[in-house]
Motif scaffolding. Structure first.
Motif, PDB file in Angstrom:
ATOM      1  N   LEU A 172       0.848  -1.204   0.000  1.00 46.73           N
ATOM      2  CA  LEU A 172       0.000   0.000   0.000  1.00 46.73           C
ATOM      3  C   LEU A 172       0.884   1.254   0.000  1.00 46.73           C
ATOM      4  CD1 LEU A 172      -2.664   1.582   0.300  1.00 46.73           C
ATOM      5  CD2 LEU A 172      -2.476   1.269   2.779  1.00 46.73           C
TER       6      LEU A 172
ATOM      7  N   SER B 151       2.144   1.983  -3.280  1.00 47.57           N
ATOM      8  CA  SER B 151       1.160   2.576  -4.192  1.00 47.57           C
ATOM      9  C   SER B 151       0.865   4.031  -3.819  1.00 47.57           C
ATOM     10  CB  SER B 151      -0.043   1.664  -4.363  1.00 47.57           C
ATOM     11  OG  SER B 151      -1.073   1.916  -3.634  1.00 47.57           O
TER      12      SER B 151
ATOM     13  N   ARG C 259      -9.794  -6.498   1.763  1.00 51.47           N
ATOM     14  CA  ARG C 259      -9.564  -5.269   0.976  1.00 51.47           C
ATOM     15  C   ARG C 259      -8.907  -4.168   1.805  1.00 51.47           C
ATOM     16  NH1 ARG C 259     -14.517  -3.360  -2.337  1.00 51.47           N
ATOM     17  NH2 ARG C 259     -12.869  -1.899  -2.868  1.00 51.47           N
TER      18      ARG C 259
ATOM     19  N   GLU D 143      -6.058  -2.280   0.102  1.00 52.66           N
ATOM     20  CA  GLU D 143      -6.195  -1.774  -1.267  1.00 52.66           C
ATOM     21  C   GLU D 143      -6.112  -0.260  -1.233  1.00 52.66           C
ATOM     22  OE1 GLU D 143      -9.850  -2.926  -3.154  1.00 52.66           O
ATOM     23  OE2 GLU D 143      -9.359  -5.051  -2.995  1.00 52.66           O
ATOM     24  N   ASP D 144      -5.512   0.314  -2.257  1.00 50.77           N
ATOM     25  CA  ASP D 144      -5.525   1.773  -2.338  1.00 50.77           C
ATOM     26  C   ASP D 144      -6.827   2.200  -3.024  1.00 50.77           C
ATOM     27  OD1 ASP D 144      -4.819   4.385  -2.070  1.00 50.77           O
ATOM     28  OD2 ASP D 144      -3.558   4.436  -3.859  1.00 50.77           O
TER      29      ASP D 144
ATOM     30  N   GLN E 255      -9.963   6.433   0.173  1.00 50.73           N
ATOM     31  CA  GLN E 255      -8.769   5.867  -0.465  1.00 50.73           C
ATOM     32  C   GLN E 255      -7.499   6.361   0.257  1.00 50.73           C
ATOM     33  OE1 GLN E 255      -8.594   7.018  -4.546  1.00 50.73           O
ATOM     34  NE2 GLN E 255      -6.932   5.606  -5.023  1.00 50.73           N
TER      35      GLN E 255
END
Ligand code: SAM
Length: 227
Positions: free
Chosen positions: A18, A21, A52, A55-56, A69
């Motif tokens: 993460l 990203s 999840r 996740e970004d 986000q």
């Protein structure tokens, strides 16, 4: 923040990915990236969505809401740049994840959430993690939290048709606020600054889509439609 006995080796790699990203989105400040490593995001995400957690992307947290986000939250933190002595107002506690990041940066965080169940869940996680500089309230954040104003930093995680005057009034001199403003489906992220009593407003990102800010100075529930 206390060391997290519930952190798990399974999540360490996911957290590093993460952070990569977030870096990929142009956030290079090491101190900021380290905060994303220190706060285990999975603790703030409901059980059914744990796969999840890193996740970004926005992740559903129930009640029709999402945890924002992470790279967008990093963008917020970079622009707002809370100092250790800053008093921070957060409108839209949601999962409490950004609340935790803010609490590691500023002096004290005052966070308002309109959905009681989300606030209660966030309170439990923040307490388990040992945060002592966070006050949560259930209510309408569009009217701010006058008792603890003025705030050097105000962050709003939901979209409003205009900048609520009450939040401008509760911004300290030298203070800064980020808030998405626009139509129901698409908004610009605005940076509002107060310097010597003068207000300046600048769009820092166009074409965003946030869940609606529902309240006295936001959208009325019927106007906002579904998110
Ligand atoms: N930073 C949060 C996170 O990552 O979990 C963001 C949560 S979500 C994008 C925005 C939150 O704003 C939702 O939980 C929603 O219930 C809340 N909200 C909407 N209108 C509000 C209002 N008038 N006062 C307080 N919270 C509000």
């Amino acid at each position: 923040m206390e060391a997290d006995p519930l952190d798990d080796y399974r999540y360490v790699g996911a957290r590093r990915r993460l952070i990569e990203s977030i870096r990929g989105e142009g956030i290079e400040e090491l101190e900021l990236l380290r905060l994303f490593d220190r706060v285990p995001r999975h603790r703030f995400i409901p059980e059914g969505m744990l796969h999840r957690a890193y996740e970004d992307a926005p992740v559903p947290i129930g009640y029709g809401q999402t945890a924002s986000q992470p790279s967008l939250q990093a963008f917020y933190l970079r622009l707002l740049d809370p100092a250790p002595e800053d008093r921070i107002l957060e409108v839209g506690t949601g999962s409490g994840y950004l609340t935790a990041l803010l609490a590691l940066m500023g002096d004290r965080v005052y966070s308002v959430e309109r959905i009681r169940e989300l606030s209660t869940r966030a309170r439990a996680v923040l307490d388990e993690m040992g945060f002592q500089n966070v006050a949560l309230m259930v209510g309408d954040g569009t009217i701010g939290w006058r008792k603890f104003a003025p705030f050097q930093v105000i962050t709003v995680a939901a979209a409003s048709p205009q900048v609520p005057q009450a939040l401008i009034d509760q911004l300290a001199d030298g203070g800064r606020m980020l808030i998405p403003v626009g139509r129901r489906k698409v908004q610009d992220l605005l940076m509002v600054r107060k310097v010597g009593g003068e207000i300046t407003t600048e769009s820092v990102r166009e074409g965003c889509t946030f869940v609606p800010l529902l309240g006295r100075y936001g959208w009325a529930e019927g106007e906002a439609g579904s998110s």
